[in-house]
Write an enzyme that holds these catalytic residues in place. Structure first.
Site, PDB file in Angstrom:
ATOM      1  N   HIS A  17      -3.775   6.180   3.282  1.00 27.43           N
ATOM      2  CA  HIS A  17      -4.482   4.949   2.915  1.00 27.43           C
ATOM      3  C   HIS A  17      -3.891   3.718   3.589  1.00 27.43           C
ATOM      4  O   HIS A  17      -4.607   2.885   4.145  1.00 27.43           O
ATOM      5  CB  HIS A  17      -4.459   4.788   1.401  1.00 27.43           C
ATOM      6  N   ASP A  36       0.832  -1.203   0.000  1.00 27.53           N
ATOM      7  CA  ASP A  36       0.000   0.000   0.000  1.00 27.53           C
ATOM      8  C   ASP A  36       0.868   1.256   0.000  1.00 27.53           C
ATOM      9  O   ASP A  36       1.967   1.249  -0.561  1.00 27.53           O
ATOM     10  CB  ASP A  36      -0.941  -0.034   1.212  1.00 27.53           C
ATOM     11  N   SER A  59     -11.595  -1.296  -0.884  1.00 26.74           N
ATOM     12  CA  SER A  59     -10.272  -1.117  -0.301  1.00 26.74           C
ATOM     13  C   SER A  59     -10.265  -1.330   1.203  1.00 26.74           C
ATOM     14  O   SER A  59      -9.259  -1.775   1.761  1.00 26.74           O
ATOM     15  CB  SER A  59      -9.773   0.294  -0.611  1.00 26.74           C
TER      16      SER A  59
END
Length: 493
Positions: free
Chosen positions: A176, A137, A373
């Protein structure tokens, strides 16, 4: 069931590259080159054509490079070339916008929706102890919730970075990766256990592949390089699970995608690969979510309630069939308004979506996201619980177990086997395997004929033993991902 079709033979370069070569020959582009050979002849040819190698990618017997588009056709016709792909942007499949552990304290519904909380406090607690979960990520920052709340050791046991843009440290200034890590393994200590990850004692392996700018963009080559590192270090850190909450910007056959070839190699070497399905609705499943072997996760709306009985499937959650005829997703998990602590208050997501930031305890802040996600790490954490309980399960057995014990929800086309219930999966005893008889990616074939997978096909598959023969290819198509805006919310009983 219809047999998935094998792509028809086309030139050994992606169609969009050949189009660029014809229309913009002087434009410098980034590509991923795969070889049939194991010598340096292709690298030498690339240099003679004025190209530059950027990164070696032995996991796919290839490399990434920059070169003028006009020489693509010459390179594609050379002996020893297997396939040339555009080094495409890889998209975050998250959407943001407005919008002993005591389960009574939980403000988030999702741990109870999938029954993870029923495993945390058993006589032998299942909280992911000893299981390594790799997070491919935008990075992870050291933070209190990712320490072990029994030993107080840092559970981020390794950090590496492969992103090409700004801030090439393994730290996440985008936001994120931190969110994904909290959902997988946050211990809840900064929120007084209001927000606890699914496997709150699992170890995290931070593999940064996307940038802090440009909306957290990654590239094919950075992802493949990250997966190479995971493969090389899987035994050292007991990496049993990898979470990938990104999908390619191109929808194509899994037989021509280097991302699919790479995730299959991890899968065949004992790592359960969990991938977000995407947020584009019907017919929009891209690599690596389109690969038939991995666990592809769609989103469910848990309605902020602990019971799964009122859950539904949001229309934006991607589903198939894929170009190759496989049904996706395999199952779903909560993916609407998922809130977790935010260790970096000034990250890019918080600045872009301030309405999704809420106050936490003692000056801390939380952030709310929606999308597949954030559904995928719920499943990745659940897999860590299952593997703590039964460490000898193979990836195929884990996939079968999760699908066999899932709760049906909505249509099978949208939700696959249904919504994950990890307590049922842990309490079940079946050791049957998924994926038997499925054709592996042609990029992983040992020979010119398709190879089908059985539990004994590659008992000890290794990158070095994969041979790169000629393959058949299909036309690549571009796609876009949807952005879903949802406001923060809290759990109701």
């Amino acid at each position: 069931m219809d047999t998935p079709r094998v792509p028809a033979l086309t030139p050994r370069a992606a169609p969009q590259l050949l189009q660029l070569a014809a229309e913009q020959p002087s434009t410098v582009i980034s590509v991923v080159v795969q070889k049939q050979t194991h010598d340096q002849s292709i690298e030498a040819l690339l240099a003679n054509l004025g190209g530059t190698i950027v990164r070696d990618l032995p996991i796919i017997n290839g490399f990434s490079a920059k070169l003028q588009a006009g020489v693509i056709r010459h390179l594609a016709n050379a002996d020893g070339i297997r396939w040339i792909s555009l080094d495409t942007p890889v998209i975050k499949q998250a959407c943001t916008g407005q919008g002993c552990i005591d389960p009574v304290r939980l403000a988030a519904a999702y741990p109870q929706t999938i029954s993870a909380d029923r495993l945390w406090n058993r006589a032998t607690p299942l909280r992911g102890q000893g299981i390594g979960v790799a997070v491919l990520d935008s990075g992870i920052n050291p933070q209190q919730d990712l320490y072990d709340n029994v030993t107080w050791k840092d559970r981020i046991v390794a950090s590496v970075s492969y992103n090409d843009g700004w801030n090439q440290t393994p730290y996440d200034m985008y936001g994120h990766g931190n969110q994904v890590a909290q959902i997988i393994a946050g211990n809840g200590s900064t929120s007084n256990y209001a927000y606890v990850g699914i496997a709150p004692r699992a170890n995290l392996i931070n593999v940064k592949v996307s940038d802090d700018l440009n909306q957290g963009t990654a590239t094919t080559s950075s992802m493949v390089a990250g997966m190479q590192w995971i493969y090389d270090n899987r035994a050292k850190y007991n990496i049993r699970v990898v979470n990938i909450s990104l999908t390619d910007s191109v929808v194509e056959s899994y037989h021509v995608s280097v991302l699919d070839a790479a995730v299959e190699q991890l899968w065949f070497n004992g790592i359960v690969v969990v991938v977000a399905a995407g947020n584009g609705g019907a017919g929009s499943v891209a690599a690596p979510a389109n690969d038939p072997f991995v666990i592809t996760v769609g989103a469910a709306d848990d309605k902020a309630t602990s019971s799964p009985n009122d859950d539904t499937i949001p229309t934006w959650s991607s589903y198939g069939p894929t170009i190759d005829g496989f049904a996706k997703p395999d199952l779903v998990a909560p993916g609407v308004s998922i809130t977790a602590p935010m260790p970096v208050p000034n990250n890019s997501l918080a600045q872009t979506y301030p309405a999704n930031v809420t106050a936490g305890l003692n000056g801390t802040r939380n952030f709310t996201m929606s999308g597949t996600s954030v559904a995928a790490p719920i499943v990745a954490g659940a897999v860590a619980l299952l593997l703590q309980d039964e460490p000898n399960l193979t990836p195929d057995q884990v996939k079968y177990r999760l699908m066999a014990t899932a709760k049906p929800i909505g249509s099978a086309a949208q939700s696959g086997a249904g919504e994950i219930n990890i307590q049922r999966a842990v309490d079940a005893t079946t050791t049957q395997s998924a994926n038997t008889g499925t054709a592996i990616s042609q990029l992983n074939n040992d020979g010119s004929s398709p190879t089908t997978w059985t539990s004994t096909t590659w008992s000890t598959a290794k990158w070095s033993t994969a041979k790169w023969s000629t393959a058949k290819w299909s036309t690549a198509k571009w796609s876009t991902s949807a952005q879903i805006m949802t406001p923060p919310r809290t759990k109701t009983k």
